[in-house]
Design a protein around this motif. Sequence first.
Motif, PDB file in Angstrom:
ATOM      1  N   UNK A  78      -0.328  -6.943  -4.137  1.00  0.00           N
ATOM      2  CA  UNK A  78       0.507  -6.330  -5.171  1.00  0.00           C
ATOM      3  C   UNK A  78       0.822  -4.878  -4.831  1.00  0.00           C
ATOM      4  N   UNK A  79      -0.196  -4.142  -4.361  1.00  0.00           N
ATOM      5  CA  UNK A  79       0.003  -2.726  -4.010  1.00  0.00           C
ATOM      6  C   UNK A  79       0.996  -2.584  -2.857  1.00  0.00           C
ATOM      7  N   UNK A  80       0.836  -3.404  -1.808  1.00  0.00           N
ATOM      8  CA  UNK A  80       1.755  -3.333  -0.674  1.00  0.00           C
ATOM      9  C   UNK A  80       3.172  -3.732  -1.081  1.00  0.00           C
ATOM     10  N   UNK A  81       3.285  -4.708  -1.981  1.00  0.00           N
ATOM     11  CA  UNK A  81       4.614  -5.121  -2.451  1.00  0.00           C
ATOM     12  C   UNK A  81       5.309  -3.985  -3.200  1.00  0.00           C
ATOM     13  N   UNK A  82       4.536  -3.267  -4.013  1.00  0.00           N
ATOM     14  CA  UNK A  82       5.103  -2.133  -4.749  1.00  0.00           C
ATOM     15  C   UNK A  82       5.528  -1.012  -3.791  1.00  0.00           C
ATOM     16  N   UNK A  83       4.694  -0.764  -2.764  1.00  0.00           N
ATOM     17  CA  UNK A  83       5.051   0.263  -1.768  1.00  0.00           C
ATOM     18  C   UNK A  83       6.311  -0.154  -1.019  1.00  0.00           C
ATOM     19  N   UNK A  84       6.367  -1.419  -0.634  1.00  0.00           N
ATOM     20  CA  UNK A  84       7.537  -1.911   0.106  1.00  0.00           C
ATOM     21  C   UNK A  84       8.797  -1.825  -0.751  1.00  0.00           C
ATOM     22  N   UNK A  85       8.652  -2.138  -2.038  1.00  0.00           N
ATOM     23  CA  UNK A  85       9.800  -2.075  -2.948  1.00  0.00           C
ATOM     24  C   UNK A  85      10.377  -0.663  -3.010  1.00  0.00           C
ATOM     25  N   UNK A  86       9.493   0.347  -2.990  1.00  0.00           N
ATOM     26  CA  UNK A  86       9.945   1.733  -3.100  1.00  0.00           C
ATOM     27  C   UNK A  86      10.485   2.281  -1.785  1.00  0.00           C
ATOM     28  N   UNK A  87      10.080   1.694  -0.657  1.00  0.00           N
ATOM     29  CA  UNK A  87      10.453   2.259   0.647  1.00  0.00           C
ATOM     30  C   UNK A  87      11.361   1.349   1.473  1.00  0.00           C
ATOM     31  N   UNK A  88      11.805   0.215   0.893  1.00  0.00           N
ATOM     32  CA  UNK A  88      12.570  -0.759   1.671  1.00  0.00           C
ATOM     33  C   UNK A  88      13.869  -0.180   2.219  1.00  0.00           C
ATOM     34  N   UNK A 131      14.396   3.110   2.902  1.00  0.00           N
ATOM     35  CA  UNK A 131      14.193   4.351   3.653  1.00  0.00           C
ATOM     36  C   UNK A 131      13.184   4.215   4.796  1.00  0.00           C
ATOM     37  N   UNK A 132      12.022   3.565   4.522  1.00  0.00           N
ATOM     38  CA  UNK A 132      10.943   3.499   5.508  1.00  0.00           C
ATOM     39  C   UNK A 132      10.190   2.177   5.330  1.00  0.00           C
ATOM     40  N   UNK A 133      10.817   1.017   5.643  1.00  0.00           N
ATOM     41  CA  UNK A 133      10.198  -0.283   5.364  1.00  0.00           C
ATOM     42  C   UNK A 133       8.925  -0.567   6.156  1.00  0.00           C
ATOM     43  N   UNK A 134       8.733   0.096   7.283  1.00  0.00           N
ATOM     44  CA  UNK A 134       7.539  -0.151   8.097  1.00  0.00           C
ATOM     45  C   UNK A 134       6.321   0.645   7.630  1.00  0.00           C
ATOM     46  N   UNK A 135       6.453   1.411   6.520  1.00  0.00           N
ATOM     47  CA  UNK A 135       5.333   2.223   6.033  1.00  0.00           C
ATOM     48  C   UNK A 135       4.115   1.371   5.704  1.00  0.00           C
ATOM     49  N   UNK A 136       4.311   0.170   5.154  1.00  0.00           N
ATOM     50  CA  UNK A 136       3.170  -0.678   4.773  1.00  0.00           C
ATOM     51  C   UNK A 136       2.331  -1.037   5.990  1.00  0.00           C
ATOM     52  N   UNK A 137       2.958  -1.215   7.142  1.00  0.00           N
ATOM     53  CA  UNK A 137       2.216  -1.573   8.350  1.00  0.00           C
ATOM     54  C   UNK A 137       1.445  -0.370   8.896  1.00  0.00           C
ATOM     55  N   UNK A 138       1.990   0.818   8.735  1.00  0.00           N
ATOM     56  CA  UNK A 138       1.268   2.039   9.133  1.00  0.00           C
ATOM     57  C   UNK A 138       0.041   2.229   8.247  1.00  0.00           C
ATOM     58  N   UNK A 139       0.191   1.976   6.942  1.00  0.00           N
ATOM     59  CA  UNK A 139      -0.957   2.056   6.025  1.00  0.00           C
ATOM     60  C   UNK A 139      -2.018   1.026   6.420  1.00  0.00           C
ATOM     61  N   UNK A 140      -1.570  -0.165   6.821  1.00  0.00           N
ATOM     62  CA  UNK A 140      -2.517  -1.185   7.286  1.00  0.00           C
ATOM     63  C   UNK A 140      -3.292  -0.734   8.503  1.00  0.00           C
ATOM     64  N   UNK A 141      -2.625  -0.089   9.442  1.00  0.00           N
ATOM     65  CA  UNK A 141      -3.315   0.454  10.626  1.00  0.00           C
ATOM     66  C   UNK A 141      -4.361   1.495  10.226  1.00  0.00           C
ATOM     67  N   UNK A 142      -4.024   2.327   9.259  1.00  0.00           N
ATOM     68  CA  UNK A 142      -4.962   3.358   8.798  1.00  0.00           C
ATOM     69  C   UNK A 142      -6.207   2.726   8.157  1.00  0.00           C
TER      70      UNK A 142
END
Length: 506
Positions: free
Chosen positions: A461-471, A473-484
Amino acid sequence: MSTNRLDRFKKEINFIILDYRYALLICPALFLYIYSNDINIIALYGLIYRKICLNEFNETICNTLKDYPSYSNIVQEKSSHKNIELNVAFLVPAIFAIIQLASIGDRRRNYQLPLIVSLIGSLGQAFINIFAVSQEYSTCFALLICSQIVNGICGGGSLAFISSCFSHIAVHEDRVNAVNTNGQKYRSIRYSILESSLLLGQFLGSFSSGYLIGNKREIYKFQQTYIVSFCVYLFVFVYTIVIFKFIKKKTSVLDETEETNGEIKETDALNSDEVKVEFSHQKVTFCNRIKSHFKFLGEAWVLLSKPRDKNRRFLIISILVLFYFACSISLGIISLQYLYLIKKPISLSQIEYGIYKATSTFCRAISLLIILPIIKRYFQLPDYYLFLIGLTSEFLNLVVFTVAAELTWFVWLGPVSYMCSNYFAVCVRSYASKLVDKNETGKVFGLVGVTEFLVLLTSSTAFSLIYKQTVSTFPSLVFIIGCAICILICYPFLIVIIRQLKKHQI
């Protein structure tokens, strides 16, 4: 020399497979179930995407949506939000149901009933979806919510089915190991055989889904897909009943041995007199049902709080916590994979997406069936190092998806980078069954399933919300957060667990 090697090879085959052949009969059921489940899930993502597009725009725009980036972003945002609602409708009842089913399986030492109940939920979901497809947007989405709730109430579909399959293997292992303990060291290989059945089902489902649905995603093709899914579920339902009757007949000698040793005798979950007596003589009230829910939750708490030697309690909790964060960077993000791959700049078609997912699943299955046995057989690598290999594979897959935003061809390296990721799940289930008592196998696998549910409910749910806000401008942000998450939480946690496992030689 060659004769000795051949004899040694035959003995190892006995230890790995032949002595456990009745338990492994569940593999075809898991393969077909996951095939049906996979085309069901892919059709669900595609149906939501298509219905939202048709509701917002006309069919002409929807057929060429890639040519309208701003419209595509609107559909992506709404689809992400609807996926959250469907996940919540499915997961909230499923969390309670899977613990119930696991406890029932533990008490009877028979997992036919949990498997049958989860199949009933899947059949109900597919049946409702067949009719939901042809309805207008609001009615269709309401029916999809209902189908998710039905599946959740019956144990959460695939996760309950998978947990029960692994529990079935573990129970049969305990019986064989009571007579011959030589096969215990190959437990992870047998689990990998079951896990590879799961992946081969995903491979066939992913590959065929693209052709079943088609690139244009016509509505009638979604209906055809759900009809195929329903028929496969029905076949698995019949097969499961038949093989458990066969297994009961073939293992009757073992059952008599267990009974003389004071252990629980296996019962047929559908025809057992014990089941009939329990339901006929116990007055079931609403209060009793509420108490039973808390009783099952209490049993799970006892499992985690029970004092154990060799620091096993700490290890069980630590492995479950690590599993939660590791699933967060795989299951938590996988629901976004479809949306990410079909939008620009990657822009895979429905058939290309099916081929991509099928290739990824095939690589993981080959890794489990060939690479893992070689590692165990020739390098004698302890199971806890497979944790590290699996986690690293998940991390590399996130890196590939991040880079693919700039180099689109890079995404096709994903199947190779992700091919060893299932080693992690195999080791979690292998160690989970080693660290608990024999009569707690179902509950610990149930907790593994609940952990996966919590991942889908929280991090997904959290990643979906992040993706919704960044789709846009920066759609790959969720994968960077996953790496972190992988670097800052998973790897340090894994090092602590490996040290404990090495210290206590588990």
